[in-house]
Write a protein that holds these residues in place. Structure first.
Motif, PDB file in Angstrom:
ATOM      1  N   SER A  84     -26.175 -54.963  79.619  1.00  0.00           N
ATOM      2  CA  SER A  84     -27.077 -55.444  78.529  1.00  0.00           C
ATOM      3  C   SER A  84     -28.567 -55.356  78.920  1.00  0.00           C
ATOM      4  CB  SER A  84     -26.648 -56.660  78.139  1.00  0.00           C
ATOM      5  OG  SER A  84     -27.036 -57.633  79.186  1.00  0.00           O
ATOM      6  N   LEU A 144     -29.883 -51.622  78.988  1.00  0.00           N
ATOM      7  CA  LEU A 144     -30.026 -51.364  77.541  1.00  0.00           C
ATOM      8  C   LEU A 144     -31.661 -51.679  76.924  1.00  0.00           C
ATOM      9  CD1 LEU A 144     -26.720 -51.545  75.652  1.00  0.00           C
ATOM     10  CD2 LEU A 144     -27.982 -49.676  75.705  1.00  0.00           C
ATOM     11  N   SER A 198     -21.955 -47.727  81.232  1.00  0.00           N
ATOM     12  CA  SER A 198     -20.631 -47.653  80.495  1.00  0.00           C
ATOM     13  C   SER A 198     -20.868 -47.794  78.759  1.00  0.00           C
ATOM     14  CB  SER A 198     -19.719 -49.147  80.687  1.00  0.00           C
ATOM     15  OG  SER A 198     -20.574 -50.117  80.595  1.00  0.00           O
ATOM     16  N   ALA A 199     -22.201 -48.072  78.564  1.00  0.00           N
ATOM     17  CA  ALA A 199     -22.569 -48.242  77.165  1.00  0.00           C
ATOM     18  C   ALA A 199     -23.189 -46.997  76.643  1.00  0.00           C
ATOM     19  CB  ALA A 199     -23.605 -49.332  76.651  1.00  0.00           C
ATOM     20  N   THR A 200     -23.250 -45.898  77.568  1.00  0.00           N
ATOM     21  CA  THR A 200     -24.297 -44.507  77.139  1.00  0.00           C
ATOM     22  C   THR A 200     -23.034 -43.660  76.521  1.00  0.00           C
ATOM     23  OG1 THR A 200     -25.458 -45.002  79.323  1.00  0.00           O
ATOM     24  CG2 THR A 200     -25.484 -42.851  78.196  1.00  0.00           C
ATOM     25  N   LYS A 201     -23.802 -43.020  75.438  1.00  0.00           N
ATOM     26  CA  LYS A 201     -22.900 -42.200  74.489  1.00  0.00           C
ATOM     27  C   LYS A 201     -22.942 -40.815  75.193  1.00  0.00           C
ATOM     28  CE  LYS A 201     -23.223 -44.000  70.103  1.00  0.00           C
ATOM     29  NZ  LYS A 201     -24.068 -45.193  70.042  1.00  0.00           N
ATOM     30  N   LYS A 225     -22.197 -57.657  68.968  1.00  0.00           N
ATOM     31  CA  LYS A 225     -23.518 -57.325  69.110  1.00  0.00           C
ATOM     32  C   LYS A 225     -24.493 -57.560  68.015  1.00  0.00           C
ATOM     33  CE  LYS A 225     -23.896 -53.902  72.853  1.00  0.00           C
ATOM     34  NZ  LYS A 225     -23.378 -52.401  72.951  1.00  0.00           N
TER      35      LYS A 225
END
Ligand code: ADP
Ligand code: ZN
Length: 671
Positions: free
Chosen positions: A185, A188, A208-211, A466
């Motif tokens: 978090s 980001l 892990s949150a990367t597109k 979120k």
């Protein structure tokens, strides 16, 4: 010439191929190639080259098809080998991991262009304290040298401005920058801030949150050796980068750099190895530097800078309130002291904002049956279940909500409705005790104490939703929420200028956790929370509520942090714990209790025998139960190894015969 390869699809055995003439002139070890296998083409990593085939190989050897695009990075193979050796993991794993990660998820969303706002970074004039750091590091980017720099900058001192300057310089010199933070978090958030403030610089996240589209763009940049800023937690550190020019580790004191899952690497340690192997500068920044890094300043000649002034605002007044054994009984609720209640009231009267911090989610820690003492526990983990109260909307039209009480495990997904009877003695639920307070209950208490205030909660429960979290943050920033209540999630990274009061409830909650650095990590956490107050105001206050007093509470004023460190270092020195000496533990993990216990005993016996035989002087402790020894049905045991340096610990681990071990084995560095 022949090459021994391993397939990146995970096939265990090594395979032989002939090196085609076109590739004879290069050393292929560490390169990814395409090879024929049956009727397919497979990607493979070259792990060895040989002029002749090994004896006994008599089958027909096929030829490598071609080199697959893999970013050129002359140091990469050696770097990965070092990690592999240290953590007892096949180096192949790291190649595979990066590769799988790049192709993972079928998320085909297009990159959302960040909402660029006009940058004001050109207009920023660094303060003298900031400029000194930039002036020191800058030449080491231009003429690359291994230069570890520790920046101790108080909360709100503007460490980000230093990073921004150095990033701009590195990118200007066509060099890539790695920036790591201890949580996804935070990564980001940092990524968004930098993308907005440095709009001309290519900045990508890698976590892990990367597109997937962003990952592809990143890989292409690495192949093309373009300068880029890569932000993440662990993964960026494992990327092959030909033009790496600078590493930044922000919030360097945090435990989050230690990976919790396989392979349990410590990204901060790896960042330091990488900087040293690649001969580049590395900046570690924090308002509360780790004792390990401070010791490295003393002993390994790290450069040390302090930024003692906040860019705006002033430091808060810190007030400690001891709840137990004090004559503080005259209060409406047990959990909120009169001092805190009054301070919140004053804060609201001045139309300012307050943040209330409690390091526990849920309504209450656990539920216990009073008649028999039974505590509801998770069937899959060695922890009690936490009570949560959730509001469920029954009907969209009349917006009626009813409350549902759930018992939830904070370690796995298990949850169940609160039973109406005790599992053990069948007593009725009216005999249940709800012990310990969590953020949900705190919200309820505050709403009763301050019925006219607008009060919201932000913690992991609600941050997983979120959009709701984003909304809460925005409303708080705009001053539309008076009191924000939450866990760590509200403490880091955000700058809320309207906050003039921070209340910390139960500051000693984690202080007595059985780890050698509990004092250090608790104080760091408290200072970070306290640091949210007074970012833009001259008058602000922090109330630290504790159950029992402890020396660390005299140091919550961050200007005294180094005094704490000095004292704590003396204690550590006396008992030979890090940063004096090294502490590593082996973790054994498997679903079978019998196996894990037998393996732990077996390893311990071996370790003791080797230690004695070679006179390595390593202190071996264990096997022991970790505080939480079962998670999701996996049983865990630890064996601690303590010594003056890593070398004997390493030698010990290296000599282990693990052929009979059935549990998964991890090497974890404590610092
Ligand atoms: P921290 O050291 O806690 O990370 P930040 O980097 O968030 O602090 O800085 C705090 C605030 O001060 C930010 O809003 C930042 O933009 C501002 N700031 C810091 N240094 C400067 C400067 N030299 N000029 C203008 N604004 C600055
Ligand atoms: Zn569980």
């Amino acid at each position: 010439m022949f090459a021994v390869v391993r397939l990146l699809n995970g096939f265990e055995k090594t395979l032989w191929y002939k090196v085609p003439d076109a590739l004879l002139t290069r050393n292929l070890v560490g390169s990814v190639v395409r090879v024929p296998l049956q009727n397919r083409k497979e990607s493979a990593l070259v792990i060895r080259q040989a002029a002749m085939l090994d004896r006994g190989i008599d089958f027909k050897i096929k030829e490598i098809i071609d080199l697959e695009g893999f970013p050129g990075d002359v140091n990469f193979n050696a770097f990965i080998e070092k990690i592999a050796q240290f953590y007892f993991i096949d180096s192949f794993h790291f190649y595979q991991r990066i590769r799988n990660f790049l192709h993972e998820s079928d998320d085909v969303d297009e990159l959302i262009p960040p909402d660029y706002q006009p940058s004001d970074s050109d207009r920023i004039i660094l303060t003298d304290e900031q400029q000194v750091v930039v002036d020191y590091v800058a030449p080491h980017i231009t003429n690359p040298t291994y230069t570890p720099v520790l920046v101790h900058g108080v909360t709100g001192s503007g460490k980000t401005e230093i990073y921004k300057r150095l990033i701009s310089q590195a990118i200007g010199e066509k060099k890539t920058v790695l920036l790591i933070l201890p949580e996804v978090s935070l990564s980001l958030q940092f990524q968004h801030v930098l993308q907005r403030q440095l709009p001309t610089i290519p900045i990508v996240g890698f976590h892990s949150a990367t597109k997937i589209a962003e990952k592809r763009m990143l890989w292409q940049s690495l192949l093309d050796q373009k300068p880029i800023v890569i932000i993440g937690v662990h993964l960026p550190m494992l990327l092959p980068i030909a033009n790496l020019g600078l590493i930044i580790v922000d919030e360097e004191h945090e435990q989050g750099f230690q990976e919790k899952k396989h392979p349990k690497i410590n990204s901060k340690e790896i960042a330091l190895w990488r900087a040293s192997m690649y001969k580049i500068p590395i900046i570690l920044g924090s308002a509360t530097p780790s004792l390990q890094s401070l010791a490295n300043v003393e002993r390994h000649g790290w450069k040390f800078f302090q930024i003692k002034r906040r860019f705006a605002g002033a430091f808060p007044d810190i007030q400690k309130v001891i709840l137990m054994g004090s004559n503080n009984r005259r209060r409406d609720v047990f959990w909120v002291s009169r001092e805190l209640e009054t301070a919140v009231r004053d804060c609201l009267a001045r139309k300012e904002q307050a943040m209330i911090y409690l390091n526990r989610r849920g309504y209450s820690f656990f539920v216990q049956c009073k008649p028999c003492g039974f505590i509801f526990a998770c069937p899959h983990c060695s922890v009690s279940l936490t009570l949560h109260v959730s509001k469920q909307r029954i009907n969209k039209n009349n917006q009626q909500a009813h409350e549902q009480t759930l018992l939830r495990c904070h370690y796995c997904d298990f949850n169940q409705a609160l039973p109406t009877q005790c599992t053990s003695c069948k007593a009725d639920e009216k005999h249940f005790l709800k012990k310990g307070i969590g953020t949900q209950q705190l919200v309820q208490i505050f709403k009763e104490l301050f019925p006219h205030a607008s009060i919201e909660r932000a913690d992991l429960d609600s941050t997983s939703k979120k959009r709701a979290w984003q909304k809460t943050v925005e409303l708080f920033e705009q001053g539309k929420i008076d009191i924000l209540i939450g866990t760590q999630t509200i403490t880091k990274g955000y700058n809320f200028p309207g906050v003039t009061l921070v209340g910390i409830l139960w500051a000693d909650l984690n202080l007595h956790f059985p780890v050698f650095n509990a004092s250090e990590t608790t104080l760091q956490q408290l200072i970070q929370v306290a640091g949210r107050a007074g970012r833009a105001r001259s008058q602000s206050k922090v109330i630290v509520q504790v159950m029992h007093d402890h020396p660390i509470f005299n140091y919550v004023n961050e200007q005294r942090y180094l005094d704490f460190c000095k004292q704590e270092l003396e204690v550590r020195n006396e008992i030979g714990y890090p940063p004096f000496g090294r502490l590593v533990h082996l973790e054994l993990k498997t679903k079978n209790v019998g196996h894990v216990e037998r393996d732990a005993e077996h390893l311990c016996d071996q370790l003791r025998a080797i230690n004695e035989e070679r006179d390595l002087k390593v202190t071996i402790l264990g096997p022991s139960f970790p505080a939480v020894y079962k998670i999701q049905n996996y049983e865990m045991r630890h064996i601690f190894l303590r010594a003056k340096a890593y070398t004997p610990i390493h030698e010990l681990i290296d000599s282990l015969d693990t052929t009979l071990i059935q549990s998964d084995l991890y090497v974890v560095v404590n610092s």
